[in-house]
Design an enzyme around this catalytic site. Sequence first.
Site, PDB file in Angstrom:
ATOM      1  N   SER A  67      -0.453   4.358   4.400  1.00  0.00           N
ATOM      2  CA  SER A  67      -1.713   3.595   4.328  1.00  0.00           C
ATOM      3  C   SER A  67      -1.951   2.775   5.604  1.00  0.00           C
ATOM      4  O   SER A  67      -3.080   2.361   5.873  1.00  0.00           O
ATOM      5  CB  SER A  67      -1.706   2.667   3.105  1.00  0.00           C
ATOM      6  OG  SER A  67      -0.596   1.792   3.163  1.00  0.00           O
ATOM      7  N   GLY A  68      -0.903   2.539   6.377  1.00  0.00           N
ATOM      8  CA  GLY A  68      -1.076   1.794   7.626  1.00  0.00           C
ATOM      9  C   GLY A  68      -0.401   0.426   7.636  1.00  0.00           C
ATOM     10  O   GLY A  68      -0.728  -0.424   8.465  1.00  0.00           O
ATOM     11  N   LYS A  69       0.560   0.226   6.763  1.00  0.00           N
ATOM     12  CA  LYS A  69       1.243  -1.072   6.695  1.00  0.00           C
ATOM     13  C   LYS A  69       1.975  -1.405   8.005  1.00  0.00           C
ATOM     14  O   LYS A  69       1.798  -2.497   8.548  1.00  0.00           O
ATOM     15  CB  LYS A  69       2.272  -1.089   5.542  1.00  0.00           C
ATOM     16  CG  LYS A  69       1.687  -0.846   4.162  1.00  0.00           C
ATOM     17  CD  LYS A  69       2.745  -0.903   3.078  1.00  0.00           C
ATOM     18  CE  LYS A  69       3.833   0.152   3.207  1.00  0.00           C
ATOM     19  NZ  LYS A  69       3.375   1.553   3.031  1.00  0.00           N
ATOM     20  N   SER A  70       2.776  -0.467   8.462  1.00  0.00           N
ATOM     21  CA  SER A  70       3.571  -0.746   9.670  1.00  0.00           C
ATOM     22  C   SER A  70       2.659  -0.946  10.877  1.00  0.00           C
ATOM     23  O   SER A  70       2.903  -1.825  11.715  1.00  0.00           O
ATOM     24  CB  SER A  70       4.530   0.404   9.962  1.00  0.00           C
ATOM     25  OG  SER A  70       5.306   0.683   8.834  1.00  0.00           O
ATOM     26  N   GLY A  73       0.846  -1.200   0.000  1.00  0.00           N
ATOM     27  CA  GLY A  73       0.000   0.000   0.000  1.00  0.00           C
ATOM     28  C   GLY A  73       0.871   1.236   0.000  1.00  0.00           C
ATOM     29  O   GLY A  73       2.102   1.156   0.196  1.00  0.00           O
ATOM     30  N   LEU A  74       0.228   2.358  -0.211  1.00  0.00           N
ATOM     31  CA  LEU A  74       0.951   3.630  -0.263  1.00  0.00           C
ATOM     32  C   LEU A  74       1.625   3.955   1.067  1.00  0.00           C
ATOM     33  O   LEU A  74       1.243   3.393   2.116  1.00  0.00           O
ATOM     34  CB  LEU A  74      -0.040   4.765  -0.588  1.00  0.00           C
ATOM     35  CG  LEU A  74      -0.627   4.792  -2.005  1.00  0.00           C
ATOM     36  CD1 LEU A  74      -1.799   5.783  -2.057  1.00  0.00           C
ATOM     37  CD2 LEU A  74       0.455   5.166  -3.023  1.00  0.00           C
ATOM     38  N   SER A  75       2.587   4.846   1.014  1.00  0.00           N
ATOM     39  CA  SER A  75       3.164   5.357   2.252  1.00  0.00           C
ATOM     40  C   SER A  75       2.044   6.025   3.050  1.00  0.00           C
ATOM     41  O   SER A  75       1.257   6.797   2.496  1.00  0.00           O
ATOM     42  CB  SER A  75       4.259   6.386   1.910  1.00  0.00           C
ATOM     43  OG  SER A  75       4.762   6.946   3.091  1.00  0.00           O
ATOM     44  N   SER A 126       6.098  -1.744  -2.020  1.00  0.00           N
ATOM     45  CA  SER A 126       6.160  -2.694  -3.158  1.00  0.00           C
ATOM     46  C   SER A 126       5.206  -2.265  -4.265  1.00  0.00           C
ATOM     47  O   SER A 126       4.212  -2.926  -4.526  1.00  0.00           O
ATOM     48  CB  SER A 126       5.898  -4.127  -2.701  1.00  0.00           C
ATOM     49  OG  SER A 126       4.864  -4.234  -1.759  1.00  0.00           O
TER      50      SER A 126
END
Length: 342
Positions: free
Chosen positions: A159-162, A155-157, A245
């Site tokens: 977006s809440g991945k971390s 997902g975009l920077s 990614s």
Amino acid sequence: MSVVRSSPPPCSSAVLCNVECEPSASQAAENLRFSKLCGISAARLHGSRKRLVLCDGRARWNSLKPIKAKDDDDAGSDYSRKCSVMSNENVKQIKEMEDSDSLWNENRASFSGKNPCQVSNVGNSTNILWHDCPIQKRDRQQLLQQRGCVVWLTGLSGSGKSTLACALSRSLHARGKLTYILDGDNVRHGLNRDLSFRAEDRSENIRRIGTLYIINSQTSYDLTSGEVAKLFADAGLICITSLISPYQKDRDACRALVPEGDFIEVFIDVPLHVCEARDPKGLYKLARAGKIKGFTGIDDPYEPPSSCEIVLQQQQGNGFKSPCEMAEIVISYLEEKGYLRA
Ligand SMILES: Nc1ncnc2c1ncn2[C@@H]1O[C@H](COP(=O)(O)OS(=O)(=O)O)[C@@H](OP(=O)(O)O)[C@H]1O
Ligand SMILES: Nc1ncnc2c1ncn2[C@@H]1O[C@H](COP(=O)(O)OP(=O)(O)O)[C@@H](O)[C@H]1O
């Protein structure tokens, strides 16, 4: 003493399990004979029920499959039923087998981890030997009571991945499951510190994290790319990657090299304007001001997954699920697909 035998491990060594010593008149003689056969102390055998591997003429307490301590009264359990009781004659046969050169060599190769047939040249490395170990992925999974896999968050920077990676890791940890997070930001502090955000470096970033050696056959193998997530999954862990990614082809390349089903792509589908409004690091602001070039979503593309296992979207009422709710969706998927048991 009664000795039971289970199916052989990958190295074809003889496996003796649930070795049981009962205090009886014949026990001393049996223990002596058995300990001589296995090269171990009779005292260690006394009163114990353990699993032994005969290898290189020595007995090894085996860790292939941890066996819970069993009470005498569960002799009729599934596990016991699967094992057939070995007679003295069987023990003698194993001794004979063990003495034969072929088994000796086979076992020695297996336990040293060296297969003399596999000397190869790979890339710039010449005359290297592939090391195999009889402890395999399935043994580690058995130990951990889970199945190794890669949960690939994209997902975009902003977006809440971390955040999701942490929530997932926490929830799984609470359930006794072993995870490891590979976060783009963190990996770029070390392993990938030499990489920029140019397209080819982003691809290299994903390549190192996501993929692995492909073993083509018994004797030849290609070093196709880096391997971190796959190594973790092979270790039996639930490896959670948290990388933008942005390119479909790079994600597909990682998927292709992981065993079918073990690559779980999770798209955190948060629109650019929301990520930009969050802007926790102030990077979107800098990118809009032209102070960061090639920023994903601004002047560098993000290609949303065309098909992936899980999409986490904005809800109809405009809000987003909390990180814990999102984690639960992923965990339900893992549960349903059997990754949370061996
Ligand atoms: N040009 C550019 N584009 C995108 N992101 C940038 C850029 N420069 C720095 N950053 C910061 O680096 C984090 C993304 O690193 P990744 O390794 O996940 O990126 S990538 O997968 O290789 O595209 C990303 O962190 P996240 O916000 O966690 O995604 C950004 O903080
Ligand atoms: N589910 C969510 N709902 C609302 N805000 C969130 C959610 N997940 C993350 N955030 C917030 O969004 C921002 C970016 O989150 P982060 O996990 O750092 O994203 P990424 O790793 O994709 O850059 C943070 O301020 C975080 O608190």
